[in-house]
Design a protein around this motif. Structure first.
Motif, PDB file in Angstrom:
ATOM      1  N   VAL A 241       0.862  -1.187   0.000  1.00  0.00           N
ATOM      2  CA  VAL A 241       0.000   0.000   0.000  1.00  0.00           C
ATOM      3  C   VAL A 241       0.893   1.229   0.000  1.00  0.00           C
ATOM      4  O   VAL A 241       1.842   1.303   0.777  1.00  0.00           O
ATOM      5  N   VAL A 242       0.594   2.192  -0.879  1.00  0.00           N
ATOM      6  CA  VAL A 242       1.321   3.466  -0.918  1.00  0.00           C
ATOM      7  C   VAL A 242       0.313   4.583  -0.712  1.00  0.00           C
ATOM      8  O   VAL A 242      -0.622   4.735  -1.506  1.00  0.00           O
ATOM      9  N   LEU A 243       0.496   5.366   0.332  1.00  0.00           N
ATOM     10  CA  LEU A 243      -0.439   6.432   0.682  1.00  0.00           C
ATOM     11  C   LEU A 243       0.155   7.789   0.335  1.00  0.00           C
ATOM     12  O   LEU A 243       1.316   8.065   0.641  1.00  0.00           O
ATOM     13  N   GLN A 244      -0.665   8.615  -0.297  1.00  0.00           N
ATOM     14  CA  GLN A 244      -0.283   9.970  -0.649  1.00  0.00           C
ATOM     15  C   GLN A 244      -1.284  10.934  -0.012  1.00  0.00           C
ATOM     16  O   GLN A 244      -2.456  10.594   0.161  1.00  0.00           O
ATOM     17  N   PRO A 245      -0.859  12.168   0.333  1.00  0.00           N
ATOM     18  CA  PRO A 245      -1.762  13.079   1.039  1.00  0.00           C
ATOM     19  C   PRO A 245      -2.815  13.725   0.140  1.00  0.00           C
ATOM     20  O   PRO A 245      -3.824  14.196   0.641  1.00  0.00           O
ATOM     21  N   GLU A 246      -2.582  13.759  -1.175  1.00  0.00           N
ATOM     22  CA  GLU A 246      -3.504  14.440  -2.083  1.00  0.00           C
ATOM     23  C   GLU A 246      -3.779  13.583  -3.312  1.00  0.00           C
ATOM     24  O   GLU A 246      -2.947  12.761  -3.714  1.00  0.00           O
ATOM     25  N   VAL A 247      -4.940  13.818  -3.914  1.00  0.00           N
ATOM     26  CA  VAL A 247      -5.320  13.075  -5.108  1.00  0.00           C
ATOM     27  C   VAL A 247      -4.364  13.373  -6.260  1.00  0.00           C
ATOM     28  O   VAL A 247      -3.978  12.477  -7.017  1.00  0.00           O
ATOM     29  N   SER A 248      -3.942  14.632  -6.412  1.00  0.00           N
ATOM     30  CA  SER A 248      -3.046  14.988  -7.514  1.00  0.00           C
ATOM     31  C   SER A 248      -1.721  14.254  -7.395  1.00  0.00           C
ATOM     32  O   SER A 248      -1.161  13.778  -8.391  1.00  0.00           O
ATOM     33  N   LEU A 249      -1.201  14.132  -6.179  1.00  0.00           N
ATOM     34  CA  LEU A 249       0.035  13.387  -5.976  1.00  0.00           C
ATOM     35  C   LEU A 249      -0.168  11.904  -6.229  1.00  0.00           C
ATOM     36  O   LEU A 249       0.726  11.215  -6.728  1.00  0.00           O
ATOM     37  N   THR A 250      -1.356  11.410  -5.905  1.00  0.00           N
ATOM     38  CA  THR A 250      -1.666   9.999  -6.163  1.00  0.00           C
ATOM     39  C   THR A 250      -1.632   9.710  -7.652  1.00  0.00           C
ATOM     40  O   THR A 250      -1.063   8.706  -8.092  1.00  0.00           O
ATOM     41  N   ARG A 251      -2.249  10.592  -8.442  1.00  0.00           N
ATOM     42  CA  ARG A 251      -2.275  10.384  -9.900  1.00  0.00           C
ATOM     43  C   ARG A 251      -0.858  10.377 -10.471  1.00  0.00           C
ATOM     44  O   ARG A 251      -0.500   9.524 -11.278  1.00  0.00           O
ATOM     45  N   ALA A 252      -0.049  11.347 -10.059  1.00  0.00           N
ATOM     46  CA  ALA A 252       1.314  11.433 -10.577  1.00  0.00           C
ATOM     47  C   ALA A 252       2.125  10.207 -10.187  1.00  0.00           C
ATOM     48  O   ALA A 252       2.861   9.637 -11.006  1.00  0.00           O
ATOM     49  N   PHE A 253       2.001   9.767  -8.944  1.00  0.00           N
ATOM     50  CA  PHE A 253       2.752   8.597  -8.489  1.00  0.00           C
ATOM     51  C   PHE A 253       2.265   7.344  -9.217  1.00  0.00           C
ATOM     52  O   PHE A 253       3.062   6.481  -9.590  1.00  0.00           O
ATOM     53  N   MET A 254       0.959   7.257  -9.422  1.00  0.00           N
ATOM     54  CA  MET A 254       0.382   6.105 -10.132  1.00  0.00           C
ATOM     55  C   MET A 254       0.965   5.986 -11.536  1.00  0.00           C
ATOM     56  O   MET A 254       1.333   4.903 -11.994  1.00  0.00           O
ATOM     57  N   GLU A 255       1.065   7.112 -12.233  1.00  0.00           N
ATOM     58  CA  GLU A 255       1.614   7.082 -13.587  1.00  0.00           C
ATOM     59  C   GLU A 255       3.063   6.613 -13.586  1.00  0.00           C
ATOM     60  O   GLU A 255       3.472   5.824 -14.443  1.00  0.00           O
TER      61      GLU A 255
ATOM     62  N   SER B 180      -1.505  -5.941  -7.158  1.00  0.00           N
ATOM     63  CA  SER B 180      -0.568  -6.202  -6.056  1.00  0.00           C
ATOM     64  C   SER B 180      -0.231  -4.954  -5.256  1.00  0.00           C
ATOM     65  O   SER B 180       0.189  -5.049  -4.110  1.00  0.00           O
ATOM     66  N   VAL B 181      -0.393  -3.778  -5.865  1.00  0.00           N
ATOM     67  CA  VAL B 181      -0.041  -2.512  -5.215  1.00  0.00           C
ATOM     68  C   VAL B 181      -1.255  -1.595  -5.252  1.00  0.00           C
ATOM     69  O   VAL B 181      -1.872  -1.419  -6.304  1.00  0.00           O
ATOM     70  N   VAL B 182      -1.594  -1.031  -4.106  1.00  0.00           N
ATOM     71  CA  VAL B 182      -2.695  -0.069  -4.014  1.00  0.00           C
ATOM     72  C   VAL B 182      -2.103   1.288  -3.701  1.00  0.00           C
ATOM     73  O   VAL B 182      -1.365   1.446  -2.724  1.00  0.00           O
ATOM     74  N   CYS B 183      -2.421   2.267  -4.517  1.00  0.00           N
ATOM     75  CA  CYS B 183      -1.959   3.638  -4.323  1.00  0.00           C
ATOM     76  C   CYS B 183      -3.179   4.531  -4.124  1.00  0.00           C
ATOM     77  O   CYS B 183      -4.147   4.436  -4.881  1.00  0.00           O
ATOM     78  N   GLY B 184      -3.138   5.379  -3.121  1.00  0.00           N
ATOM     79  CA  GLY B 184      -4.288   6.246  -2.904  1.00  0.00           C
ATOM     80  C   GLY B 184      -4.122   7.135  -1.695  1.00  0.00           C
ATOM     81  O   GLY B 184      -3.040   7.238  -1.107  1.00  0.00           O
ATOM     82  N   THR B 185      -5.215   7.790  -1.339  1.00  0.00           N
ATOM     83  CA  THR B 185      -5.232   8.662  -0.165  1.00  0.00           C
ATOM     84  C   THR B 185      -5.629   7.821   1.056  1.00  0.00           C
ATOM     85  O   THR B 185      -5.477   6.603   1.053  1.00  0.00           O
ATOM     86  N   ARG B 186      -6.170   8.441   2.081  1.00  0.00           N
ATOM     87  CA  ARG B 186      -6.359   7.756   3.363  1.00  0.00           C
ATOM     88  C   ARG B 186      -7.151   6.449   3.244  1.00  0.00           C
ATOM     89  O   ARG B 186      -6.806   5.453   3.887  1.00  0.00           O
ATOM     90  N   ALA B 187      -8.187   6.435   2.427  1.00  0.00           N
ATOM     91  CA  ALA B 187      -9.033   5.246   2.338  1.00  0.00           C
ATOM     92  C   ALA B 187      -8.274   4.033   1.822  1.00  0.00           C
ATOM     93  O   ALA B 187      -8.668   2.891   2.088  1.00  0.00           O
ATOM     94  N   ALA B 188      -7.193   4.250   1.097  1.00  0.00           N
ATOM     95  CA  ALA B 188      -6.443   3.122   0.532  1.00  0.00           C
ATOM     96  C   ALA B 188      -5.832   2.245   1.615  1.00  0.00           C
ATOM     97  O   ALA B 188      -5.533   1.072   1.366  1.00  0.00           O
ATOM     98  N   LEU B 189      -5.645   2.788   2.825  1.00  0.00           N
ATOM     99  CA  LEU B 189      -5.087   1.981   3.896  1.00  0.00           C
ATOM    100  C   LEU B 189      -5.998   0.809   4.240  1.00  0.00           C
ATOM    101  O   LEU B 189      -5.547  -0.222   4.732  1.00  0.00           O
ATOM    102  N   LEU B 190      -7.306   0.966   3.969  1.00  0.00           N
ATOM    103  CA  LEU B 190      -8.277  -0.082   4.290  1.00  0.00           C
ATOM    104  C   LEU B 190      -8.531  -1.013   3.116  1.00  0.00           C
ATOM    105  O   LEU B 190      -9.470  -1.811   3.151  1.00  0.00           O
TER     106      LEU B 190
END
Length: 275
Positions: A108-122, A157-167
């Protein structure tokens, strides 16, 4: 389609009666997001993905990050606070994730913002392909359910997202990453919630490696990591600014003696200062 053709008739009831008589079989599924024309043209799993071969993560970072990789390979819970700029942190995360995925594990990879999540996902999709799922509040409901099902069914195998991704319903993750751990968006007042503590609790429960990253970590985490021996400074970073805390209680006026001497030294040397 049937509802439009039957003009408001009880389609669900009709299908239920037909299914009971064995005339039809009703299946519920979440459809893909791509247009049907494209789905027919491309075989499942044939969507083009640009993969990047990357050999820098552990070799280029050298000795400072070696304990992180060694602890990942050994298994079990352990915390690390990685201090450094985003490019260096991303390379470290990519190396760790690649090892996890290659070993059949999940992360699981957690990012504080949606924009950072999108960039990291790419960036991670270029390295890991389609094994990465994304979960955050800005996703449409259908896409969010589709991604959730991919995770639950073991197709990601990898989940990237904001707080909800922890669950996310991952089975025994080996790695949990909290990037930009200093961000206030990880905190919630009502009800009181600190994602960093929640991530640590899940990592302890799952026996996973916990990696928190930041260029400017919180004072409390930096202190704990330094005292506990799990602070990792990435190599090649710019020298850190020296900071000094002065007790202003005994001082009088706006500028105390220590600050006055420091300002005098700067001005005497032809420098500039901001107070």
């Amino acid at each position: 389609f049937l509802a439009r053709k039957m003009r408001g008739a009880d389609v669900a009831g009709l299908l239920g009666r037909m299914e009971a008589k064995g005339l039809v079989r009703v299946e519920k599924s979440v459809g893909g997001l791509e247009p049907r024309r494209r789905a027919r043209r491309e075989a499942p799993g044939s969507a083009a993905t640009q993969l990047v071969l990357d050999f820098r993560a552990e070799a280029a970072s050298g000795a400072p990050v070696r304990p992180v990789f060694e602890r990942l390979r050994a298994g079990g819970f352990a915390p690390f606070l990685v201090r450094g700029a985003r490019p260096g942190r991303d390379e470290l995360y990519a190396g760790l994730l690649r090892e996890v995925v290659a070993g059949g594990g999940t992360a699981v990879v957690l990012q504080p913002e949606v924009s950072l999540t999108r960039a990291f996902m790419e960036r991670m999709e270029k390295r890991l392909g389609k094994s990465v799922a994304v979960l955050h509040g800005d996703l449409p409901d259908a896409r969010r359910e589709r991604e959730w099902r991919r995770v639950r069914d073991g197709r990601a195998s990898v989940v990237c997202g904001t707080r909800a991704a922890l669950l996310a319903p991952l089975s025994r993750p080996r790695l949990i990453v909290v990037d930009d751990e200093q961000e206030e968006s990880y905190l919630q007042e009502r009800p009181s919630f600190d994602l960093r503590n929640a991530a640590r609790l899940r990592a302890e429960d799952e026996g996973a490696l916990l990696v928190m990253g930041s260029e400017t970590p919180t004072v409390e985490n930096a202190h704990r990591a330094l005292e506990g021996g799990w602070l990792v400074d990435l190599p090649g970073e710019a020298p850190r600014v020296r900071a000094e805390i002065v007790d202003a209680g005994p001082e009088k006026g706006l500028i105390g003696r220590r600050l006055g001497r420091a300002l005098g030294d700067v001005l005497a040397g032809g420098g500039k200062a901001v107070v």
